[in-house]
Design a protein around this motif. Sequence first.
Motif, short mmCIF file in Angstrom:
data_model
loop_
_atom_site.label_atom_id
_atom_site.label_comp_id
_atom_site.label_asym_id
_atom_site.label_seq_id
_atom_site.Cartn_x
_atom_site.Cartn_y
_atom_site.Cartn_z
N SER A 1 64.58 69.58 24.03
CA SER A 1 65.16 68.58 24.93
C SER A 1 64.22 67.40 25.18
O SER A 1 63.01 67.52 25.00
CB SER A 1 65.52 69.23 26.27
OG SER A 1 66.48 70.26 26.08
N GLU B 1 61.11 72.76 18.28
CA GLU B 1 61.57 73.67 19.32
C GLU B 1 60.76 73.41 20.59
O GLU B 1 60.43 74.32 21.33
CB GLU B 1 61.44 75.12 18.85
CG GLU B 1 62.33 75.40 17.64
CD GLU B 1 62.25 76.83 17.14
OE1 GLU B 1 63.28 77.52 17.15
OE2 GLU B 1 61.15 77.23 16.72
N LYS C 1 70.79 71.97 17.88
CA LYS C 1 71.45 73.25 18.13
C LYS C 1 70.94 73.89 19.42
O LYS C 1 69.86 73.60 19.90
CB LYS C 1 71.23 74.21 16.96
CG LYS C 1 71.93 73.77 15.68
CD LYS C 1 71.93 74.86 14.64
CE LYS C 1 72.89 75.97 15.01
NZ LYS C 1 73.02 76.98 13.94
N ARG C 2 71.78 74.78 19.92
CA ARG C 2 71.52 75.65 21.06
C ARG C 2 71.23 74.84 22.32
O ARG C 2 71.86 73.82 22.54
CB ARG C 2 70.44 76.66 20.69
CG ARG C 2 70.88 77.55 19.53
CD ARG C 2 69.89 78.60 19.13
NE ARG C 2 70.46 79.40 18.03
CZ ARG C 2 70.36 79.06 16.74
NH1 ARG C 2 69.69 77.99 16.37
NH2 ARG C 2 70.93 79.82 15.81
N ILE C 3 70.33 75.30 23.16
CA ILE C 3 70.16 74.64 24.46
C ILE C 3 69.26 73.43 24.28
O ILE C 3 68.03 73.49 24.45
CB ILE C 3 69.58 75.63 25.49
CG1 ILE C 3 70.50 76.85 25.61
CG2 ILE C 3 69.44 74.96 26.85
CD1 ILE C 3 69.95 77.96 26.47
N SER C 4 69.88 72.34 23.88
CA SER C 4 69.17 71.08 23.67
C SER C 4 69.90 70.00 24.45
O SER C 4 71.11 69.86 24.32
CB SER C 4 69.15 70.71 22.18
OG SER C 4 68.48 71.69 21.42
N ASN D 1 66.01 72.45 17.86
CA ASN D 1 66.57 73.74 18.22
C ASN D 1 65.97 74.16 19.57
O ASN D 1 64.76 74.33 19.69
CB ASN D 1 66.22 74.77 17.15
CG ASN D 1 66.81 76.13 17.45
OD1 ASN D 1 67.97 76.25 17.82
ND2 ASN D 1 66.00 77.18 17.28
N ASN D 2 66.84 74.29 20.58
CA ASN D 2 66.34 74.56 21.93
C ASN D 2 65.27 73.53 22.31
O ASN D 2 64.20 73.87 22.81
CB ASN D 2 65.78 75.97 22.05
CG ASN D 2 66.86 77.03 21.93
OD1 ASN D 2 67.95 76.88 22.49
ND2 ASN D 2 66.58 78.10 21.22
#
Length: 198
Positions: A160, A131, A179-182, A157-158
């Motif tokens: 980048s 994360e 998942k999510r904001i990646s 997960n989240n």
Amino acid sequence: QAGDAVVLRGGVYAQGEMEMPRSGEADAPIVIRGYAGETAMLDGGDPATFAWSAQGGVYRATVNVGDPHLVTANGQRLYPYQSLSDLQTLAWDIPGFYADGVTLYVRLAGDADPNAATMVVSRYNHAFMVEQDHVYFLDLTFRHYGQGDYAKALYFNNASWNLVQGCTFAINDLGIGIKRISHGNVIQDNEFYDTVFD
């Protein structure tokens, strides 16, 4: 810290469900990699040897972690049956297993005795939960991650600007989950394989 590298020498590391405590930086990523010319393997399977007893056409053992979704016999993935009765009758006509908490039932091809087979039962859901940003995984092997729901070897997960390169993902429920904001993650030059599909 940002800029640090963890270099794993060759061997099997029976580890899982690790988390990255912090992010790297764009010009100083945190790197986890295998040592050049050696195979560093992170293994989600339980290294324990289980005692299997015959019961009603199947064999039963008590495992250390409940709800395994990945079981192999002599390197071959077994089919996850949804009920004990379906396993006992081999409703799908293929070898398989059924898990009820920490009680695991298996029925192998030709009704073979699992005590005479090399059995692997997953005990970790994932190797790493990431994360964070700017974390690199290079030249590693991940295998046997498959305990519980939504199991995967690497879970971003989240997260980048991470990199997965030169890795092998062998017989996992899922190799990599994002998942999510990646965004901006790069996954390249890796090998993914299983025994039930190409």
